[in-house]
Design an enzyme around this catalytic site. Structure first.
Site, PDB file in Angstrom:
ATOM      1  N   SER A  73       0.639  -1.181   0.160  1.00 56.83           N
ATOM      2  CA  SER A  73      -0.120  -0.020  -0.101  1.00 56.83           C
ATOM      3  C   SER A  73       0.895   1.385  -0.033  1.00 56.83           C
ATOM      4  CB  SER A  73      -0.910   0.086   1.200  1.00 56.83           C
ATOM      5  OG  SER A  73      -0.189   0.245   2.381  1.00 56.83           O
ATOM      6  N   THR A 214      -1.749   2.680   2.836  1.00 58.93           N
ATOM      7  CA  THR A 214      -1.281   3.989   3.161  1.00 58.93           C
ATOM      8  C   THR A 214      -0.271   4.007   4.627  1.00 58.93           C
ATOM      9  OG1 THR A 214      -3.030   5.161   2.190  1.00 58.93           O
ATOM     10  CG2 THR A 214      -1.593   6.495   3.694  1.00 58.93           C
ATOM     11  N   THR A 232       1.654   6.959   0.450  1.00 59.20           N
ATOM     12  CA  THR A 232       0.767   5.988  -0.030  1.00 59.20           C
ATOM     13  C   THR A 232       0.980   5.475  -1.481  1.00 59.20           C
ATOM     14  OG1 THR A 232      -1.402   5.185  -0.160  1.00 59.20           O
ATOM     15  CG2 THR A 232      -1.118   7.371  -0.730  1.00 59.20           C
ATOM     16  N   ARG A 242      -5.443   9.585 -10.431  1.00 57.84           N
ATOM     17  CA  ARG A 242      -6.296   9.875  -9.271  1.00 57.84           C
ATOM     18  C   ARG A 242      -5.655  10.061  -8.140  1.00 57.84           C
ATOM     19  NH1 ARG A 242      -6.363   7.377  -3.777  1.00 57.84           N
ATOM     20  NH2 ARG A 242      -8.522   7.249  -2.896  1.00 57.84           N
ATOM     21  N   THR A 265      -5.518   7.095   7.187  1.00 54.90           N
ATOM     22  CA  THR A 265      -5.444   5.788   6.065  1.00 54.90           C
ATOM     23  C   THR A 265      -6.808   5.598   5.983  1.00 54.90           C
ATOM     24  OG1 THR A 265      -5.397   4.192   7.879  1.00 54.90           O
ATOM     25  CG2 THR A 265      -3.399   5.140   7.119  1.00 54.90           C
ATOM     26  N   GLY A 266      -6.869   4.514   4.595  1.00 57.41           N
ATOM     27  CA  GLY A 266      -8.259   4.269   4.253  1.00 57.41           C
ATOM     28  C   GLY A 266      -8.767   5.119   3.175  1.00 57.41           C
TER      29      GLY A 266
HETATM   30  N1  GLY Z   1      -5.563   6.899   1.793  1.00 58.09           N
HETATM   31  C1  GLY Z   1      -5.207   6.607   0.890  1.00 58.09           C
HETATM   32  C2  GLY Z   1      -5.924   6.889  -0.411  1.00 58.09           C
HETATM   33  O1  GLY Z   1      -7.105   6.884  -0.461  1.00 58.09           O
HETATM   34  O2  GLY Z   1      -5.373   7.261  -1.638  1.00 58.09           O
END
Ligand code: GLY
Length: 371
Positions: A73, A214, A232, A242, A265-266
């Site tokens: 990640s 992340t 991340t 993105r 994170t997430g």
């Molecule tokens: N939290 C990492 C992402 O959505 O890219």
């Protein structure tokens, strides 16, 4: 304590007593991170103990994770975008100088936390993205590497092939006239014969549930200085370009030297919509504990879905917070999750300098069915 009990107990206390009850131990060497940061916390603590700066400490910590091919990640080995190209995002904030730097959608550069720190230190800008960030990295002598490991490529192939399984027609599988559609696992095993069954199961799982891993890492030192970093590879299989919350100052990371720091994170899209890290720091400024502030940010995310738990169940998001007086906390939308038959509690990592880094349970807003 249940939230209602906590509110009742605290409402009865005068303001000064409430503040004293919620006081931290005072400025001290302390590092907090997402659960994948045990070794990052240990490294950051080593730097703090040697008298190093808090931002140097957290960047040194997360660099270990960026270099680790097994963390899929972050950094090298991160899961790629829908075209099979790894694109990284990162941000840093330095409390004492109140400066920030960030980079987004960077290809071929492993250590984007260091790159974000250079944007902070060596430019009059805050954020560089894509081709511009890559050229800036070249100018500063960063090595260019293919960030896609075999493990991440296998997961990407599994995802490409799963599109046929879902949509009935996809050029990325073995052809319409193939004898019998092989089961996804067999198909993958044929392509990657040396992969273990466990690795194949992991690849199929991340193909079906695109993760947003992340690492966020926050540090305080005994002088009360505070800094943070978030780095991340972002959402797996994302549309090229993105950008998630990690490089967005105020969403994936925020530090205010007067108050404290927060990060996330997430699923970044949900965090950006509530400017999570900034929200948490402001709530702490108003007197909330780190844990309560993280939970309040999660309530705002749930509110954006009208508290519809079926929709909320489709993602995970976690917040981490560290106050200048050494009080820290973390909260997750969900208490944990089932993956490949196992339940994993939502956790975060802490190192207080007394020994090895440890995992602690996050507070949570919602409870998942464990079936
Ligand atoms: N939290 C990492 C992402 O959505 O890219």
């Amino acid at each position: 304590m249940r939230r209602r009990d906590w509110l009742m107990a605290n409402a009865a206390l005068p303001l000064a007593a409430r503040a004293a009850q919620n006081a931290g131990p005072g400025p001290t060497n302390l590092v907090v991170s997402s659960a994948n940061g045990l070794k990052a916390c240990a490294k950051a603590m080593e730097v703090l103990k040697a008298g190093g700066d808090t931002l140097d400490a957290v960047v040194a910590g997360v660099t270990l994770v960026e270099d680790d091919p097994n963390d899929t990640s972050v950094g090298y080995g991160g899961l790629p975008n829908e075209e099979g190209v790894v694109e990284l995002d990162a941000s840093v904030m330095h409390g004492p100088t109140r400066r920030a730097g960030s980079v987004a959608a960077v290809r071929n550069i492993k250590n984007v936390a260091k790159l974000a720190k250079l944007v902070m230190e060596q430019t009059d800008h805050i954020m560089l993205v894509g081709e511009g960030a890559l050229r800036f990295a070249r100018a500063w002598g960063f090595e260019e590497t293919n960030l896609l490991t075999e493990r991440a490529r296998m997961a990407w192939i599994a995802w490409k092939q799963s599109l046929r399984d879902r949509e009935g027609n996809n050029n990325w599988t073995d052809g319409l006239d193939s004898p019998a559609a092989l089961q996804a696992a067999e198909r993958l095993k044929k392509l990657f014969p040396s992969a273990s069954d466990e690795l194949i199961a992991w690849a199929l799982d991340v193909a079906a549930h695109p993760p947003t891993g992340t690492i966020n890492c926050l540090a305080l030192n005994a002088r009360g200085e505070i800094s943070g970093v978030t780095t991340t590879s972002g959402l797996a299989w994302k549309i090229p370009g993105r950008v998630g919350d990690s490089p967005i100052i105020g969403a994936g990371l925020y530090v205010d030297q007067d108050v404290g720091a927060a990060g996330s994170t997430g699923r970044g899209e949900e965090n950006i919509r509530i400017a999570g890290a900034h929200t948490i720091v402001e709530l702490m400024r108003q007197g909330m504990t780190p844990r309560e502030a993280c939970l309040e940010a999660l309530r705002r995310i749930a509110r954006n879905f009208r508290n519809n738990t079926e929709l909320l169940n489709r993602f995970d998001i976690n917040f981490y917070a560290l106050r200048r007086d050494g009080l820290y906390g973390a909260a997750s939308l969900w208490d944990g999750r089932m993956r490949r038959g196992y339940w994993a509690d939502s956790q975060f990592a802490v190192n207080d300098g007394s020994g090895e880094s440890r995992l602690e349970k996050c507070a949570h807003l919602l409870e998942r069915k464990r079936g």
